[in-house]
Design a protein around this motif. Sequence first.
Motif, short mmCIF file in Angstrom:
data_model
loop_
_atom_site.label_atom_id
_atom_site.label_comp_id
_atom_site.label_asym_id
_atom_site.label_seq_id
_atom_site.Cartn_x
_atom_site.Cartn_y
_atom_site.Cartn_z
N ARG A 190 0.83 -1.21 0.00
CA ARG A 190 0.00 0.00 0.00
C ARG A 190 0.86 1.25 0.00
NH1 ARG A 190 -1.59 3.77 3.17
NH2 ARG A 190 -0.63 2.97 5.06
N ARG A 191 1.88 1.27 0.85
CA ARG A 191 2.74 2.44 0.96
C ARG A 191 3.58 2.68 -0.29
NH1 ARG A 191 3.93 4.36 6.40
NH2 ARG A 191 2.43 3.41 7.80
N VAL A 192 4.09 1.63 -0.89
CA VAL A 192 4.89 1.79 -2.10
C VAL A 192 4.02 2.32 -3.23
CG1 VAL A 192 6.16 0.55 -3.90
CG2 VAL A 192 6.66 0.11 -1.49
N ARG A 193 2.81 1.79 -3.34
CA ARG A 193 1.90 2.27 -4.40
C ARG A 193 1.52 3.73 -4.17
NH1 ARG A 193 -0.74 -1.59 -7.59
NH2 ARG A 193 0.08 -3.66 -7.23
N GLN A 194 1.42 4.11 -2.90
CA GLN A 194 1.04 5.47 -2.56
C GLN A 194 2.18 6.46 -2.86
OE1 GLN A 194 0.47 6.20 1.71
NE2 GLN A 194 -1.52 7.07 1.17
N SER A 195 3.42 6.01 -2.67
CA SER A 195 4.56 6.92 -2.82
C SER A 195 5.78 6.17 -3.38
CB SER A 195 4.89 7.53 -1.45
OG SER A 195 5.90 8.48 -1.55
N PRO A 196 5.70 5.69 -4.62
CA PRO A 196 6.79 4.86 -5.16
C PRO A 196 8.14 5.57 -5.26
CG PRO A 196 5.22 5.45 -6.89
CD PRO A 196 4.63 5.90 -5.59
N GLU A 197 8.12 6.87 -5.45
CA GLU A 197 9.39 7.60 -5.59
C GLU A 197 10.17 7.69 -4.28
OE1 GLU A 197 6.16 10.52 -4.63
OE2 GLU A 197 6.35 8.86 -6.03
N HIS A 198 9.53 7.37 -3.17
CA HIS A 198 10.20 7.43 -1.86
C HIS A 198 10.42 6.05 -1.25
CE1 HIS A 198 9.94 11.74 -1.87
NE2 HIS A 198 8.66 11.67 -2.13
N ALA A 199 10.09 5.00 -1.98
CA ALA A 199 10.11 3.65 -1.43
C ALA A 199 11.48 3.21 -0.93
CB ALA A 199 9.59 2.64 -2.45
N TYR A 200 12.55 3.81 -1.41
CA TYR A 200 13.89 3.39 -0.99
C TYR A 200 14.54 4.39 -0.04
CZ TYR A 200 13.24 -0.18 -4.45
OH TYR A 200 12.75 -1.25 -5.15
N ASP A 201 13.80 5.36 0.42
CA ASP A 201 14.32 6.33 1.39
C ASP A 201 14.30 5.72 2.78
OD1 ASP A 201 14.37 8.07 -0.74
OD2 ASP A 201 12.67 9.29 -0.05
N ILE A 202 15.27 6.08 3.59
CA ILE A 202 15.36 5.54 4.95
C ILE A 202 14.13 5.95 5.77
CG2 ILE A 202 16.75 7.43 5.90
CD1 ILE A 202 17.09 3.70 6.79
N ASP A 203 13.64 7.17 5.57
CA ASP A 203 12.45 7.62 6.31
C ASP A 203 11.23 6.75 5.96
OD1 ASP A 203 13.95 9.62 7.44
OD2 ASP A 203 13.21 11.19 6.09
N PHE A 204 11.12 6.37 4.70
CA PHE A 204 10.02 5.50 4.26
C PHE A 204 10.09 4.18 5.02
CE2 PHE A 204 8.22 2.15 1.70
CZ PHE A 204 7.08 2.70 1.14
N PHE A 205 11.28 3.58 5.04
CA PHE A 205 11.46 2.30 5.72
C PHE A 205 11.16 2.41 7.22
CE2 PHE A 205 14.04 -0.44 8.39
CZ PHE A 205 13.53 -1.67 8.03
N GLU A 206 11.70 3.43 7.87
CA GLU A 206 11.51 3.57 9.31
C GLU A 206 10.03 3.78 9.66
OE1 GLU A 206 14.29 6.67 10.29
OE2 GLU A 206 15.95 5.22 10.45
N GLU A 207 9.34 4.56 8.86
CA GLU A 207 7.91 4.78 9.11
C GLU A 207 7.13 3.48 8.91
OE1 GLU A 207 4.27 7.18 7.06
OE2 GLU A 207 6.19 8.24 7.21
#
Length: 127
Positions: free
Chosen positions: A100-117
């Motif tokens: 769900r999160r990757v589909r919502q914001s694919p351009e940020h999927a590899y950012d550390i903040d994305f992973f931590e959240e």
Amino acid sequence: MPGHIGTSIPLNSRKIQGGSESDAMTEKQLTQARARIASMGRDISAMSDDDVRNIIAERERRFTEEAPTSAAEAAKIILDGVKADRWRILVGEDAHEIDRRVRQSPEHAYDIDFFEEFARAAGWRIP
């Protein structure tokens, strides 16, 4: 896409990477484990080899026993999906959440903040 499935993959990977079928850790693996433990902010100066082995054994146990989805549950989800001819099979609530999160914001999927959240939302422990 699988989420965290309760398998022995950490132990099995350690065996393969160490070139041994033994559960025993090699000196190289002990050194690597010490470095990983230290990178998480733990003081390793007073840790014996047995202390390190015990920490790794506990992590391997928790990975298997405390996973949100067991290997048996994962197998059932996958087989049911194949039988139903589904082309996307997500295994575990954490897999659904990351999808769900990757589909919502694919351009940020590899950012550390994305992973931590995501890790916090999924209930994963992060160092």
